[in-house]
Design an enzyme around this catalytic site. Structure first.
Site, PDB file in Angstrom:
ATOM      1  N   ASP A   1       0.851  -1.186   0.000  1.00 43.39           N
ATOM      2  CA  ASP A   1       0.000   0.000   0.000  1.00 43.39           C
ATOM      3  C   ASP A   1       0.893   1.246   0.000  1.00 43.39           C
ATOM      4  O   ASP A   1       1.760   1.360  -0.857  1.00 43.39           O
ATOM      5  CB  ASP A   1      -0.944  -0.099   1.222  1.00 43.39           C
ATOM      6  CG  ASP A   1      -2.012   0.968   1.279  1.00 43.39           C
ATOM      7  OD1 ASP A   1      -3.028   0.830   0.575  1.00 43.39           O
ATOM      8  OD2 ASP A   1      -1.838   1.937   2.044  1.00 43.39           O
ATOM      9  N   ARG A   2       0.724   2.186   0.929  1.00 40.31           N
ATOM     10  CA  ARG A   2       1.564   3.393   0.928  1.00 40.31           C
ATOM     11  C   ARG A   2       3.034   3.051   1.132  1.00 40.31           C
ATOM     12  O   ARG A   2       3.921   3.737   0.601  1.00 40.31           O
ATOM     13  CB  ARG A   2       1.102   4.367   2.006  1.00 40.31           C
ATOM     14  CG  ARG A   2      -0.340   4.795   1.940  1.00 40.31           C
ATOM     15  CD  ARG A   2      -0.743   5.421   0.624  1.00 40.31           C
ATOM     16  NE  ARG A   2      -0.124   6.720   0.402  1.00 40.31           N
ATOM     17  CZ  ARG A   2      -0.391   7.498  -0.660  1.00 40.31           C
ATOM     18  NH1 ARG A   2      -1.236   7.080  -1.595  1.00 40.31           N
ATOM     19  NH2 ARG A   2       0.194   8.664  -0.792  1.00 40.31           N
TER      20      ARG A   2
ATOM     21  N   HIS B   1     -10.857   8.393  -1.421  1.00 41.31           N
ATOM     22  CA  HIS B   1     -10.112   8.863  -0.251  1.00 41.31           C
ATOM     23  C   HIS B   1      -8.801   9.537  -0.662  1.00 41.31           C
ATOM     24  O   HIS B   1      -8.326  10.427   0.051  1.00 41.31           O
ATOM     25  CB  HIS B   1      -9.835   7.699   0.716  1.00 41.31           C
ATOM     26  CG  HIS B   1      -8.987   6.614   0.151  1.00 41.31           C
ATOM     27  ND1 HIS B   1      -9.468   5.659  -0.718  1.00 41.31           N
ATOM     28  CD2 HIS B   1      -7.678   6.319   0.334  1.00 41.31           C
ATOM     29  CE1 HIS B   1      -8.501   4.829  -1.042  1.00 41.31           C
ATOM     30  NE2 HIS B   1      -7.407   5.203  -0.429  1.00 41.31           N
ATOM     31  N   TRP B   2      -8.200   9.147  -1.801  1.00 37.63           N
ATOM     32  CA  TRP B   2      -6.979   9.827  -2.249  1.00 37.63           C
ATOM     33  C   TRP B   2      -7.219  11.331  -2.351  1.00 37.63           C
ATOM     34  O   TRP B   2      -6.363  12.122  -1.960  1.00 37.63           O
ATOM     35  CB  TRP B   2      -6.574   9.290  -3.627  1.00 37.63           C
ATOM     36  CG  TRP B   2      -5.673   8.100  -3.606  1.00 37.63           C
ATOM     37  CD1 TRP B   2      -5.658   7.081  -2.714  1.00 37.63           C
ATOM     38  CD2 TRP B   2      -4.646   7.820  -4.554  1.00 37.63           C
ATOM     39  NE1 TRP B   2      -4.707   6.172  -3.049  1.00 37.63           N
ATOM     40  CE2 TRP B   2      -4.067   6.585  -4.161  1.00 37.63           C
ATOM     41  CE3 TRP B   2      -4.172   8.470  -5.683  1.00 37.63           C
ATOM     42  CZ2 TRP B   2      -3.011   6.007  -4.881  1.00 37.63           C
ATOM     43  CZ3 TRP B   2      -3.137   7.883  -6.407  1.00 37.63           C
ATOM     44  CH2 TRP B   2      -2.559   6.670  -6.003  1.00 37.63           C
TER      45      TRP B   2
ATOM     46  N   TYR C   1      -0.761  11.428   1.907  1.00 38.25           N
ATOM     47  CA  TYR C   1      -1.573  11.494   0.684  1.00 38.25           C
ATOM     48  C   TYR C   1      -1.431  12.842  -0.008  1.00 38.25           C
ATOM     49  O   TYR C   1      -1.444  12.919  -1.246  1.00 38.25           O
ATOM     50  CB  TYR C   1      -3.045  11.223   1.029  1.00 38.25           C
ATOM     51  CG  TYR C   1      -3.327   9.765   1.256  1.00 38.25           C
ATOM     52  CD1 TYR C   1      -3.806   8.950   0.238  1.00 38.25           C
ATOM     53  CD2 TYR C   1      -3.078   9.179   2.504  1.00 38.25           C
ATOM     54  CE1 TYR C   1      -4.055   7.601   0.454  1.00 38.25           C
ATOM     55  CE2 TYR C   1      -3.325   7.832   2.722  1.00 38.25           C
ATOM     56  CZ  TYR C   1      -3.806   7.052   1.692  1.00 38.25           C
ATOM     57  OH  TYR C   1      -4.047   5.721   1.908  1.00 38.25           O
TER      58      TYR C   1
ATOM     59  N   HIS D   1      -7.361  -6.958   0.747  1.00 44.13           N
ATOM     60  CA  HIS D   1      -6.308  -5.951   0.638  1.00 44.13           C
ATOM     61  C   HIS D   1      -5.200  -6.139   1.673  1.00 44.13           C
ATOM     62  O   HIS D   1      -4.023  -5.952   1.356  1.00 44.13           O
ATOM     63  CB  HIS D   1      -6.912  -4.553   0.773  1.00 44.13           C
ATOM     64  CG  HIS D   1      -5.902  -3.446   0.670  1.00 44.13           C
ATOM     65  ND1 HIS D   1      -5.182  -3.205  -0.480  1.00 44.13           N
ATOM     66  CD2 HIS D   1      -5.482  -2.528   1.584  1.00 44.13           C
ATOM     67  CE1 HIS D   1      -4.372  -2.178  -0.290  1.00 44.13           C
ATOM     68  NE2 HIS D   1      -4.540  -1.751   0.957  1.00 44.13           N
TER      69      HIS D   1
END
Length: 286
Positions: free
Chosen positions: A105-106, A150-151, A204, A266
């Site tokens: 993910d991030r 959400h981004w 983000y 996820h």
């Protein structure tokens, strides 16, 4: 969690990273995603350590129990280049000049930037559930904007902090049994900290500004990952559904790419730890 692992807070310059590390053998770093902490790897790290790896599991700057500088107007304090610099400094302080690298993910964006900027330090890299930020933005569709809203919400000033802060448990949800009770409690502690929430949102904001610019510069200069890349994605997530085969996309960014889907949702490190550890070890053992 992490029985037999040491726990430290390591000064890496602009930040102090909370880190668990244990095992013996070639080093591998595991980088978590949003809104997790390093505890998300609690089912994977022991499997890697048992198979002869020194496993290093930090909280990224601003996440969990790691610190972060105050937000800046350009969000550069939350850039993936800054976070990658933290990880590189951490590994050098722990005595590791070259290591294997895993990001989810991030954390995948941090791992990508570290491998891109410092190939001499990275033997092999595995990126989980991601494609480059600019590839996401080049492929914006109503479906992407709906599923990944959400981004763009997180990139707004101030409002996301107020919304999340009103009820962090409702916003982030989560199942203690599925996550593991200690992992869930650690994440809950993090999301109830206004400073951590702000830092996670800054991640983000940096993604859509300074990180996007860094990737655009890479692409303009035809820079590619020089180290072998393993791409893994969760079969019951939506990455492949939205963007097609991730390997096709990553072949424009790396010289040596392989990968496959894993039967998982996820949060693959929590949901399919044995399958994930097996895929990583098969890749790293070469």
């Amino acid at each position: 969690m992490f029985e037999g692992f040491a726990v430290d807070d390591v000064d890496v310059g602009e930040a102090r990273l909370h880190v668990r590390h244990g095992g013996e053998g070639p080093p591998v770093v595991l980088l978590h995603g949003h809104p997790r902490t390093g505890a998300t790897w609690h089912r994977v790290a022991p499997l890697l350590a048992e198979r002869g790896r020194t496993v290093v599991v930090p909280d990224l700057r601003g996440y969990g129990r790691s610190t972060a500088p105050a937000p800046r107007p350009d969000h550069a304090q939350a850039s993936k280049r800054a976070m990658a610099g933290d990880v590189l400094a951490l590994m050098r302080r722990l005595g590791h000049d070259r290591f294997e690298l895993v990001g989810h993910d991030r954390g995948s964006y941090v791992a990508f930037r570290l491998a891109m900027d410092h190939p001499e330090a990275v033997r092999r890299v595995a990126l989980l559930d991601c494609i480059p930020i600019v590839e996401h933005l080049d492929r914006i569709t109503p479906e992407f904007a709906t599923e990944w809203y959400h981004w763009f919400f997180f990139a707004q000033p101030d409002t996301p902090e107020r919304v999340i802060g009103a009820d962090p448990d409702a916003w982030y949800g989560g199942d203690p049994e599925a996550m593991g009770a200690e992992n869930f409690a650690e994440r809950r502690e993090a999301i109830h900290s206004p400073e951590v929430v702000r830092a996670m949102l800054e991640d983000y904001r940096a993604g859509l500004t300074v990180d996007r610019a860094d990737e655009e510069a890479d692409r303009a200069a035809a820079r590619r990952l020089a180290v072998p890349l393993l791409v893994l994605w969760s079969q019951r997530d939506d990455l492949e559904q939205l963007f097609g085969d991730p390997l096709v996309i990553w072949r424009d960014w790396a010289c040596d790419v392989e990968g496959h889907a894993i039967d998982s949702g996820h949060h693959v490190a929590e949901e399919a730890p044995a399958a994930l550890a097996g895929a990583l070890l098969e890749f790293f053992d070469r």
